[in-house]
Design a protein around this motif. Structure first.
Motif, PDB file in Angstrom:
ATOM      1  N   THR A   1      24.047 -23.774   4.023  1.00  0.00           N
ATOM      2  CA  THR A   1      24.812 -22.774   4.139  1.00  0.00           C
ATOM      3  C   THR A   1      24.990 -21.952   2.807  1.00  0.00           C
ATOM      4  OG1 THR A   1      26.535 -24.134   3.572  1.00  0.00           O
ATOM      5  CG2 THR A   1      26.429 -23.754   5.713  1.00  0.00           C
ATOM      6  N   GLY A   2      24.199 -22.263   1.647  1.00  0.00           N
ATOM      7  CA  GLY A   2      24.442 -21.773   0.624  1.00  0.00           C
ATOM      8  C   GLY A   2      23.769 -20.315   0.507  1.00  0.00           C
ATOM      9  N   ALA A   3      22.791 -19.917   1.464  1.00  0.00           N
ATOM     10  CA  ALA A   3      22.379 -18.500   1.269  1.00  0.00           C
ATOM     11  C   ALA A   3      23.236 -17.496   2.354  1.00  0.00           C
ATOM     12  CB  ALA A   3      20.788 -18.675   1.760  1.00  0.00           C
TER      13      ALA A   3
ATOM     14  N   MET B   1      22.944 -17.209  -6.149  1.00  0.00           N
ATOM     15  CA  MET B   1      23.049 -15.948  -6.867  1.00  0.00           C
ATOM     16  C   MET B   1      24.466 -15.306  -6.275  1.00  0.00           C
ATOM     17  SD  MET B   1      20.424 -12.892  -6.989  1.00  0.00           S
ATOM     18  CE  MET B   1      21.046 -11.392  -6.933  1.00  0.00           C
ATOM     19  N   THR B   2      24.932 -14.710  -7.596  1.00  0.00           N
ATOM     20  CA  THR B   2      26.270 -13.976  -7.104  1.00  0.00           C
ATOM     21  C   THR B   2      26.370 -12.945  -7.243  1.00  0.00           C
ATOM     22  OG1 THR B   2      26.794 -15.308  -8.898  1.00  0.00           O
ATOM     23  CG2 THR B   2      28.356 -15.767  -7.058  1.00  0.00           C
TER      24      THR B   2
ATOM     25  N   TYR C   1      17.116 -26.113  -6.547  1.00  0.00           N
ATOM     26  CA  TYR C   1      15.888 -25.432  -5.921  1.00  0.00           C
ATOM     27  C   TYR C   1      16.434 -23.899  -5.557  1.00  0.00           C
ATOM     28  CZ  TYR C   1      12.870 -29.485  -5.863  1.00  0.00           C
ATOM     29  OH  TYR C   1      12.095 -30.407  -6.045  1.00  0.00           O
ATOM     30  N   HIS C   2      17.389 -23.657  -5.106  1.00  0.00           N
ATOM     31  CA  HIS C   2      17.940 -22.313  -4.699  1.00  0.00           C
ATOM     32  C   HIS C   2      17.931 -21.381  -5.645  1.00  0.00           C
ATOM     33  CE1 HIS C   2      20.515 -19.864  -1.744  1.00  0.00           C
ATOM     34  NE2 HIS C   2      20.792 -19.095  -2.984  1.00  0.00           N
ATOM     35  N   GLU C   3      18.462 -21.734  -6.610  1.00  0.00           N
ATOM     36  CA  GLU C   3      18.438 -20.679  -7.926  1.00  0.00           C
ATOM     37  C   GLU C   3      17.246 -20.429  -8.625  1.00  0.00           C
ATOM     38  OE1 GLU C   3      21.088 -19.003  -8.250  1.00  0.00           O
ATOM     39  OE2 GLU C   3      22.367 -20.437  -7.075  1.00  0.00           O
ATOM     40  N   SER C   4      16.457 -21.473  -8.553  1.00  0.00           N
ATOM     41  CA  SER C   4      15.103 -21.445  -9.123  1.00  0.00           C
ATOM     42  C   SER C   4      14.237 -20.741  -8.256  1.00  0.00           C
ATOM     43  CB  SER C   4      14.228 -22.892  -8.969  1.00  0.00           C
ATOM     44  OG  SER C   4      14.859 -23.802  -9.951  1.00  0.00           O
ATOM     45  N   GLY C   5      14.519 -20.358  -6.930  1.00  0.00           N
ATOM     46  CA  GLY C   5      13.842 -19.723  -6.080  1.00  0.00           C
ATOM     47  C   GLY C   5      14.325 -18.195  -6.533  1.00  0.00           C
ATOM     48  N   HIS C   6      15.384 -17.807  -6.585  1.00  0.00           N
ATOM     49  CA  HIS C   6      15.875 -16.498  -6.929  1.00  0.00           C
ATOM     50  C   HIS C   6      15.196 -16.075  -8.430  1.00  0.00           C
ATOM     51  CE1 HIS C   6      18.950 -15.814  -3.912  1.00  0.00           C
ATOM     52  NE2 HIS C   6      19.953 -16.960  -4.296  1.00  0.00           N
ATOM     53  N   ALA C   7      15.222 -17.153  -9.312  1.00  0.00           N
ATOM     54  CA  ALA C   7      14.841 -16.856 -10.501  1.00  0.00           C
ATOM     55  C   ALA C   7      13.401 -16.293 -10.321  1.00  0.00           C
ATOM     56  CB  ALA C   7      15.039 -17.853 -11.499  1.00  0.00           C
TER      57      ALA C   7
ATOM     58  N   ASN D   1      25.913 -15.728   1.695  1.00  0.00           N
ATOM     59  CA  ASN D   1      26.114 -14.486   0.999  1.00  0.00           C
ATOM     60  C   ASN D   1      24.844 -13.657   0.670  1.00  0.00           C
ATOM     61  OD1 ASN D   1      26.838 -13.126  -1.965  1.00  0.00           O
ATOM     62  ND2 ASN D   1      28.341 -13.064  -0.437  1.00  0.00           N
ATOM     63  N   ASP D   2      23.729 -14.544   0.205  1.00  0.00           N
ATOM     64  CA  ASP D   2      22.321 -13.696   0.010  1.00  0.00           C
ATOM     65  C   ASP D   2      22.189 -12.938   1.057  1.00  0.00           C
ATOM     66  OD1 ASP D   2      22.609 -14.900  -2.217  1.00  0.00           O
ATOM     67  OD2 ASP D   2      21.117 -16.527  -1.726  1.00  0.00           O
ATOM     68  N   LEU D   3      21.929 -13.645   2.373  1.00  0.00           N
ATOM     69  CA  LEU D   3      21.554 -12.901   3.581  1.00  0.00           C
ATOM     70  C   LEU D   3      22.292 -11.869   3.889  1.00  0.00           C
ATOM     71  CD1 LEU D   3      20.354 -16.372   5.651  1.00  0.00           C
ATOM     72  CD2 LEU D   3      19.025 -14.910   4.102  1.00  0.00           C
TER      73      LEU D   3
HETATM   74 ZN    ZN Z   1      21.797 -17.460  -3.457  1.00  0.00          ZN
END
Ligand code: ZN
Ligand code: ADP
Length: 643
Positions: A518-520, A1-2, A444-450, A522-524
């Motif tokens: 590490t993809g998360a 997510m951006t 998976y990551h984006e599906s989680g956000h969605a 920015n989210d965190l």
């Molecule tokens: Zn994200």
């Protein structure tokens, strides 16, 4: 997510230096002359070539001693002699050879009598000789001086004038804008405020006769790109008066005193062509509060410039129809002296446009482009909440560029939506190679956000999920744009909803892949910031209660927090509270994802297959899962009317 931050653009009028030589024909001439001189010397330096080239009969040139020439004259071996201050040349009797003696003794008084006696014709250049000599000596110096003069002058324009700065300064733009009030939209209050100025500039006598005091200075305050410059130009355009503009940062020069002299010139110019408008962009660069912060070096320069500005503003009476408009997005940093009566005592807010304003701005900017009949600007205006006029202008332009690239004759809704997306999340980077393993993680990551965005009350619904890399860092993104009216307040549960959605990405990685990436990051980071603000700024926690521990320094820049004093213990409690909340929410989010296990699997599979799915597809998948499993729907969003 951006991030949904839009990049504001700040249009600045740079100093337009065209071609270096076009600007300086004399400099070009100087360089040309110098080259010529060098060439000239190369050929003349060693008399040989001239000799050969001068007279075709001469076959060779011999360098000889002066005594040899004397000897040849005595022996009648030469037919003519030429004498200059620096050399003696003699032509042999058969005319084929030229003897040249360069190092002649001081001055040979006996040479002429000798020539007379021998009957050799001679000619002298004694008169011209020294001149040529001096010419040779001084020409390079003269040329260097000329060169230096022009270079110094050139530099002075950039650096603020080594050689008497000022007049006809390129930093001061003067124009007669044809911008009208109709071109500025979405800032009605600000327009109303400046209306009386227009009237004053148009009919100054009326006001002066009445003895009315018209404000001299007016401060336009607002975020970048909201149309402050445009509005100032529109005032000049409506009143049909000249517009002199300068950017505050251009006053900050290396040399003390240059800024002040520039201010003087600016006012002089404006007064000469009164009625007129002076516009100072980024006035905070000069008008920074003198008590705040100590910049290196530029300090006394800034102070002098500011003092000059104050003096100029006090200097002309209210009967001089010159109005100074200034713009800033950081009014709180301005020196109090600037805001005193008789100076910038009026402040006008030029804020980001609301829905109706955005619609109007979009219409202004799409006047000159070809839009399809099917374009629904209302949707575009809805999806661009938070954007300033400059961003909207940019979106229209981007959509035109996109349509062009797609070889279309008219701009469709697709291009406009794509342009919005681009503004929010950056350019699509289809060429970037992402490995299958990484794609899997991102999906998976984006599906989680969605999923979290759809299930959490207070979150905005998903518009689009993509695993195509975008912009600088994002490998994928879940876009949820506001689809209702503008929001100025956020309620507590909405902030918490944001946290849950942000945590959805990392939670999905852990639950479905058993590994975290590490993809998360920015989210965190953002989730932490939200929780911290809730405690420290909005008084929404039990830790600090209603006590505000931090003030934001600027209401417009968003950044820059000033921390109030608070104890070490409080600091520890805040940290502990943020951590505990994050852990608790994370557990909740993970459980939710487990509950919707198959929906996530399905979404991920579709994403890996087609890379981009619309919000509608996300909702379908969740709905199907709930129905299959006989679950009561947890979807948080009321189904809007299908369009
Ligand atoms: Zn994200
Ligand atoms: P600011 O001076 O506030 O930073 P500008 O006046 O330089 O913003 O705005 C840049 C450009 O954005 C303008 O030239 C115009 O094309 C567009 N723009 C900004 N605000 C508006 C507005 N309110 N109405 C129409 N166009 C706008």
């Amino acid at each position: 997510m951006t991030n949904q931050n839009n990049n504001n653009q700040n249009n600045q009028n740079g100093d337009n230096n065209g071609n270096f030589f076009n600007d300086n024909p004399l400099l070009a001439l100087g360089i040309f002359m110098l080259s010529l001189y060098i060439l000239f010397n190369a050929f003349m330096g060693d008399g040989n070539l001239t000799g050969v080239m001068g007279d075709p009969a001469i076959k060779n040139v011999e360098q000889v001693k002066y005594s040899d020439i004397r000897k040849k004259i005595k022996d009648k071996g030469v037919k003519s002699v030429k004498i200059t201050a620096t050399r003696v040349e003699a032509i042999s009797t058969d005319g084929s050879t030229k003897f040249v003696a360069k190092n002649i003794p001081a001055f040979d008084m006996q040479l002429i009598p000798l020539l007379e006696k021998s009957g050799v014709p001679y000619e002298g250049q004694v008169g011209e000789g020294p001149l040529e000599h001096y010419f040779n000596m001084f020409l390079p110096i003269i040329l260097l001086l000329v060169l230096w003069f022009f270079l110094a002058k050139k530099m002075s324009k950039g650096m603020g004038g080594l050689l008497g700065a000022g007049k006809a300064d390129k930093m001061i733009n003067s124009e007669r804008p044809d911008v009208k009030f109709d071109d500025v939209q979405g800032v009605q209050e600000a327009k109303d405020e400046v209306l009386e100025i227009v009237d004053f500039l148009k009919y100054p006598e009326r006001y002066i006769e009445l003895g009315a005091k018209i404000p001299k200075g007016l401060l336009l305050v607002g975020p970048p790109g909201t149309g402050k410059t445009l509005l100032a130009k529109a005032v000049a355009g409506e009143a049909e008066v000249p517009f002199f503009s300068v950017s505050g940062s251009s006053f900050m020069e290396m040399f003390v005193g240059v800024g002040a002299s520039r201010v003087r010139d600016l006012f002089e110019l404006a007064k000469k062509s009164a009625p007129s408008i002076i516009f100072i962009d980024e006035i905070d660069a000069i008008g920074k509060s003198r008590s705040s912060g100590n910049q290196m070096g530029g300090h006394s320069e800034q102070e002098q410039t500011l003092n000059q500005l104050l003096a100029e503003m006090d200097g002309f009476g209210t009967d001089t129809p010159v109005i100074v408009l200034a713009a800033t997005n950081r009014p709180e940093t301005l020196d109090a002296a600037l805001l005193r009566a008789g100076r910038f005592d009026r402040q006008v807010l030029v804020d980001k446009p609301d829905f109706a304003g955005r619609l109007a701005i979009l219409k202004v900017h799409s006047k000159d482009v070809k839009l399809a009949e099917t374009v629904d600007m209302e949707i575009i205006a809805k999806q661009t909440a938070g954007m300033a006029g400059a961003d909207l202008a940019n979106i229209v332009n981007e959509s035109a560029l996109l349509a062009g690239r797609r070889n279309k004759k008219i701009i469709g809704q697709d291009e406009l939506l794509e342009a919005i997306e681009r503004a929010f999340v950056g350019l699509e980077r289809k060429n970037r190679k992402v490995s299958d393993i990484e794609k899997n993680i991102v999906a998976y990551h984006e599906s989680g956000h969605a999923l979290m965005a759809e299930l959490t009350k207070g979150s905005t619904r998903v518009t689009k999920v993509s695993i195509i890399p975008r912009g600088l860092g994002a490998l994928g993104y879940t876009l949820h744009l506001p689809d209702e009216e503008d929001r100025f307040l956020k309620r507590k549960y909405e902030l918490m909803a944001e946290v849950d959605v942000l945590l959805g990405g990392r939670a999905a990685e852990e639950v479905f892949l058993g590994e975290i990436s590490t993809g998360a990051g920015n989210d965190l980071d953002r989730a932490t910031a939200i929780l911290k603000d809730m405690i420290m700024v909005y008084g929404m926690s039990e830790v600090a209660g209603l006590m505000v521990l931090s003030r934001s320094q600027s209401s417009f820049l968003g950044g820059g927090q000033i921390n109030n004093e608070f104890s070490e213990q409080m600091s520890q409690e805040i940290d502990a509270s943020i951590k505990a909340t994050l852990t608790e929410r994370y557990e909740y989010v993970k459980q939710t994802l487990r509950d919707y296990n198959d929906a996530i699997e399905k979404m991920t599979a579709v994403l890996l297959d087609v890379e981009v799915i619309e919000g509608k597809k996300v909702q379908e998948i969740i709905k199907a899962f709930e129905e299959e499993n006989g679950l009561e729907s947890r979807m948080a969003h009321v189904q809007t009317k299908e369009s």
